[in-house]
Scaffold this motif. Structure first.
Motif, mmCIF file in Angstrom:
data_model
loop_
_atom_site.group_PDB
_atom_site.id
_atom_site.type_symbol
_atom_site.label_atom_id
_atom_site.label_comp_id
_atom_site.label_asym_id
_atom_site.label_seq_id
_atom_site.Cartn_x
_atom_site.Cartn_y
_atom_site.Cartn_z
ATOM 1 N N VAL A 209 16.023 12.837 -2.526
ATOM 2 C CA VAL A 209 15.499 14.194 -2.737
ATOM 3 C C VAL A 209 14.636 14.244 -3.990
ATOM 4 O O VAL A 209 13.530 14.806 -3.975
ATOM 5 C CB VAL A 209 16.662 15.216 -2.824
ATOM 6 N N VAL A 210 15.102 13.624 -5.083
ATOM 7 C CA VAL A 210 14.278 13.610 -6.296
ATOM 8 C C VAL A 210 12.966 12.874 -6.030
ATOM 9 O O VAL A 210 11.893 13.305 -6.470
ATOM 10 C CB VAL A 210 15.036 12.971 -7.477
ATOM 11 N N GLY A 211 13.049 11.771 -5.282
ATOM 12 C CA GLY A 211 11.832 11.037 -4.928
ATOM 13 C C GLY A 211 10.846 11.937 -4.203
ATOM 14 O O GLY A 211 9.636 11.907 -4.470
ATOM 15 N N ILE A 212 11.348 12.771 -3.292
ATOM 16 C CA ILE A 212 10.457 13.668 -2.543
ATOM 17 C C ILE A 212 9.869 14.735 -3.470
ATOM 18 O O ILE A 212 8.684 15.063 -3.368
ATOM 19 C CB ILE A 212 11.223 14.299 -1.361
ATOM 20 N N ILE A 213 10.677 15.246 -4.411
ATOM 21 C CA ILE A 213 10.143 16.230 -5.367
ATOM 22 C C ILE A 213 8.991 15.611 -6.150
ATOM 23 O O ILE A 213 7.937 16.226 -6.342
ATOM 24 C CB ILE A 213 11.252 16.712 -6.324
ATOM 25 N N ILE A 214 9.194 14.365 -6.601
ATOM 26 C CA ILE A 214 8.131 13.686 -7.349
ATOM 27 C C ILE A 214 6.890 13.556 -6.480
ATOM 28 O O ILE A 214 5.758 13.787 -6.925
ATOM 29 C CB ILE A 214 8.617 12.294 -7.803
ATOM 30 N N TRP A 215 7.103 13.220 -5.225
ATOM 31 C CA TRP A 215 5.982 13.033 -4.292
ATOM 32 C C TRP A 215 5.169 14.331 -4.175
ATOM 33 O O TRP A 215 3.948 14.349 -4.314
ATOM 34 C CB TRP A 215 6.542 12.621 -2.929
ATOM 35 N N VAL A 216 5.903 15.457 -3.948
ATOM 36 C CA VAL A 216 5.225 16.748 -3.802
ATOM 37 C C VAL A 216 4.477 17.099 -5.081
ATOM 38 O O VAL A 216 3.296 17.457 -5.049
ATOM 39 C CB VAL A 216 6.256 17.850 -3.465
ATOM 40 N N GLN A 217 5.159 16.920 -6.219
ATOM 41 C CA GLN A 217 4.545 17.316 -7.480
ATOM 42 C C GLN A 217 3.274 16.523 -7.751
ATOM 43 O O GLN A 217 2.249 17.062 -8.169
ATOM 44 C CB GLN A 217 5.544 17.099 -8.610
ATOM 45 N N ARG A 218 3.331 15.218 -7.493
ATOM 46 C CA ARG A 218 2.161 14.393 -7.811
ATOM 47 C C ARG A 218 1.044 14.553 -6.800
ATOM 48 O O ARG A 218 -0.111 14.282 -7.103
ATOM 49 C CB ARG A 218 2.582 12.930 -7.943
ATOM 50 N N SER A 219 1.403 14.962 -5.588
ATOM 51 C CA SER A 219 0.325 15.217 -4.626
ATOM 52 C C SER A 219 -0.440 16.463 -5.036
ATOM 53 O O SER A 219 -1.635 16.569 -4.791
ATOM 54 C CB SER A 219 0.891 15.441 -3.227
ATOM 55 N N ARG A 220 0.267 17.429 -5.639
ATOM 56 C CA ARG A 220 -0.400 18.666 -6.055
ATOM 57 C C ARG A 220 -1.225 18.467 -7.307
ATOM 58 O O ARG A 220 -2.247 19.110 -7.498
ATOM 59 C CB ARG A 220 0.639 19.767 -6.290
ATOM 60 N N ASN A 221 -0.788 17.573 -8.198
ATOM 61 C CA ASN A 221 -1.514 17.354 -9.441
ATOM 62 C C ASN A 221 -1.891 15.877 -9.555
ATOM 63 O O ASN A 221 -1.105 15.055 -9.988
ATOM 64 C CB ASN A 221 -0.632 17.779 -10.617
ATOM 65 N N GLY B 267 8.114 7.461 -8.006
ATOM 66 C CA GLY B 267 8.577 8.007 -6.738
ATOM 67 C C GLY B 267 9.160 6.954 -5.829
ATOM 68 O O GLY B 267 10.278 7.092 -5.335
ATOM 69 N N ILE B 268 8.422 5.867 -5.637
ATOM 70 C CA ILE B 268 8.890 4.849 -4.698
ATOM 71 C C ILE B 268 10.126 4.149 -5.258
ATOM 72 O O ILE B 268 11.020 3.752 -4.498
ATOM 73 C CB ILE B 268 7.746 3.838 -4.370
ATOM 74 N N THR B 269 10.217 4.062 -6.587
ATOM 75 C CA THR B 269 11.402 3.439 -7.178
ATOM 76 C C THR B 269 12.648 4.257 -6.858
ATOM 77 O O THR B 269 13.704 3.715 -6.536
ATOM 78 C CB THR B 269 11.248 3.329 -8.697
ATOM 79 N N PHE B 270 12.502 5.592 -6.939
ATOM 80 C CA PHE B 270 13.634 6.453 -6.590
ATOM 81 C C PHE B 270 14.050 6.225 -5.145
ATOM 82 O O PHE B 270 15.235 6.094 -4.843
ATOM 83 C CB PHE B 270 13.240 7.928 -6.750
ATOM 84 N N ASN C 139 0.842 -1.194 0.000
ATOM 85 C CA ASN C 139 0.000 0.000 0.000
ATOM 86 C C ASN C 139 0.878 1.245 0.000
ATOM 87 O O ASN C 139 1.166 1.815 1.040
ATOM 88 C CB ASN C 139 -0.920 -0.037 1.225
ATOM 89 N N VAL C 140 1.319 1.642 -1.199
ATOM 90 C CA VAL C 140 2.183 2.806 -1.332
ATOM 91 C C VAL C 140 1.300 4.045 -1.429
ATOM 92 O O VAL C 140 0.252 3.981 -2.055
ATOM 93 C CB VAL C 140 3.046 2.664 -2.605
ATOM 94 N N PRO C 141 1.698 5.168 -0.807
ATOM 95 C CA PRO C 141 0.904 6.392 -0.975
ATOM 96 C C PRO C 141 0.718 6.712 -2.456
ATOM 97 O O PRO C 141 1.679 6.605 -3.216
ATOM 98 C CB PRO C 141 1.774 7.470 -0.311
ATOM 99 N N PRO C 142 -0.502 7.088 -2.872
ATOM 100 C CA PRO C 142 -0.788 7.195 -4.301
ATOM 101 C C PRO C 142 0.198 8.064 -5.069
ATOM 102 O O PRO C 142 0.593 7.711 -6.180
ATOM 103 C CB PRO C 142 -2.182 7.829 -4.342
ATOM 104 N N ALA C 143 0.599 9.183 -4.479
ATOM 105 C CA ALA C 143 1.467 10.090 -5.222
ATOM 106 C C ALA C 143 2.865 9.525 -5.412
ATOM 107 O O ALA C 143 3.609 9.967 -6.278
ATOM 108 C CB ALA C 143 1.559 11.428 -4.507
#
Lengths: 256, 215
Positions: free
Chosen positions: B196-208, A183-186, A174-178
């Motif tokens: 850090v890139v993973g977190i940027i992706i996380w933020v970006q996708r949470s917004r859109n 993202g999770i791969t990174f 259950n990975v957070p959707p975003a």
């Protein structure tokens, strides 16, 4: 020994994916399934094993400063190393094409499994990176260059195999959707890279560390003797104290 | 934007957010991660990629009708390699220290997937002006991520920005160091770039939410 050291170093310590981030594009794009990851990984090993020694020869006999001396003494001052990017990439592109044709001709089954990946490989940073690192680390002989090519290829293969297996399993979590997908791969790759950093101590120091070890051994031996002596003394003391106890016991009996 | 039509302007602005080459198209990640421990190196890398991609797109777009499709990859590689050699020589001449830090990663612009990807996807099918805009837009999108990552890694890792001590002196305990702040040396190591890139992706996708993947 030199060979073994370079081999393990290029697989674990200087792992292409985790230490230098080479070939990340195809590493992320082709790691959704283990079977395709194995195909691409095998193709990378193969192409690195061919192109690194070939580019080593190019570097040694054409591009380096003074490398053209075999043409005659008047060429000794030529330095063509600014051409190395274009020469290396041309070699890689033609080799990949050639390998594709040869494999298609002689082993159709191998071509079916590797074939679709070969054109991808010409633009994989891992391949050019292998040659450029070979040049900048000044690898000394052709054998070592071949060794380096195969070693780095295996390192890349291990990395893509591991991440493909993890991604297959992570589908059920259950990975957070975003974070799903990229993202999770990174983040998983980042954690794996931290893990691989622990290999860093495997070969560091080399000769210095060995000498220190020997000194320690020398210094510990007399210590052992001392410890033995101490133990013996302690034992004798113990036996003495037992004798004392007996005396005490006899004394107490007499008193009674 | 009198100079650009709306459609053209979109070519430049799109790669910043919804079609970012690194976080959405997954191109050109190798260099984005390897050289971002310092802000200065990431800015220089961004300028190099801007030059190579902008010019390369124009060259390929001008040649698009005469390149035989079978050997187009080799032609593209030669064009990029030539431009990269120019960048490398300019760096060696004017910023030798920096070119040592970047080491082989200048050469690896050749195989930076953004460049080949934009050649294949855009320059081969569009005119020179639009290709140039597309090249510049994508290079700027790439630069944005590089600079964000470089900013955070340098700020948190060594407490400096572009070499200036913005958080005070760690040895003399001035600025935030006076209240017990410590540099996080871990940010300078390579794995943290990925995170850090993973977190940027996380933020970006949470917004859109439209960008969220199935798996």
């Amino acid at each position: 020994m030199e060979h073994v050291e370079l081999f393990f170093k290029s697989i674990f310590i200087d792992n292409m994916v985790f230490a230098t981030f080479l070939g990340m594009c195809s590493y992320l794009a082709v790691s959704k399934k283990v079977s395709t990851a194995v195909g691409l990984g095998a193709a990378v090993i193969f192409v690195l094993a061919v192109t690194v020694p070939l580019n080593w020869l190019l570097d040694q006999y054409i591009l380096k400063e003074g490398a053209l001396v075999w043409l005659g003494p008047e060429y000794a001052e030529y330095d063509l190393s600014f051409l190395s990017f274009i020469m290396f990439i041309a070699t890689i592109a033609t080799m990949v094409q050639l390998v594709e044709i040869i494999v298609e001709k002689f082993s159709p089954s191998l071509y079916n499994s590797l074939g679709i990946f070969l054109p991808l490989i010409a633009v994989n940073c891992a391949i050019l990176g292998g040659s450029l690192f070979m040049q900048s680390r000044e690898i000394a002989t052709l054998g070592l260059a071949l060794n380096y090519g195969i070693g780095s290829g295996i390192g890349w293969f291990l990395a893509i195999l591991a991440i493909a297996a993890i991604r297959e399993k992570i589908r059920y979590s259950n990975v957070p959707p975003a974070l799903r997908g990229l993202g999770i791969t990174f983040i998983v790759t980042g954690l794996m890279a931290i893990g691989f950093m622990s290999f860093g101590g495997m070969l560091t120091g080399g000769d210095d560390a060995k000498k220190e070890d020997k000194k320690e051994v020398v210094t510990t031996e007399p210590k052992k003797d001392e410890v033995k002596k101490e133990l013996q003394e302690a034992n004798t003391e113990l036996s003495r104290s037992e004798e004392d106890k007996k005396e005490i016991a006899e004394n107490t009996k007499e008193i009674e | 934007m009198g100079l650009l039509s709306k459609k053209d302007a979109k070519l430049i602005t799109d790669p910043f957010a919804d079609n970012n080459p690194i976080t959405i198209q997954v191109l050109g990640i190798c260099s984005a991660l390897a050289i971002t421990a310092e802000l200065k190196a990431s800015i220089v890398m961004s300028i190099s990629v801007l030059f190579v991609l902008g010019l390369g797109n124009v060259v390929i777009s001008l040649m698009r009708n005469i390149i035989p499709s079978k050997i187009r990859i080799i032609v593209q590689l030669i064009v990029v390699a030539t431009l990269v050699i120019i960048v490398d020589l300019v760096l060696k001449a004017f910023a030798y220290e920096l070119s040592k830090t970047l080491s082989v990663f200048v050469g690896l612009i050749i195989t930076n997937c953004i460049i080949m990807g934009r050649f294949e996807a855009f320059a081969l099918g569009n005119g020179p002006w639009r290709s140039f805009l597309d090249g510049v837009g994508n290079a700027l999108g790439y630069a944005a991520i590089l600079i964000i990552v470089g900013f955070f890694r340098e700020l948190l890792g060594s407490g400096t920005l572009l070499g200036f001590k913005v958080l005070g002196d760690p040895i003399e305990k001035t600025g935030v160091y006076a209240i017990g702040y410590e540099n996080n040396g871990f940010m300078l190591l390579s794995p943290m770039a990925l995170i850090v890139v993973g977190i940027i992706i996380w933020v970006q996708r949470s917004r859109n939410k439209a960008l969220i993947e199935e798996h």
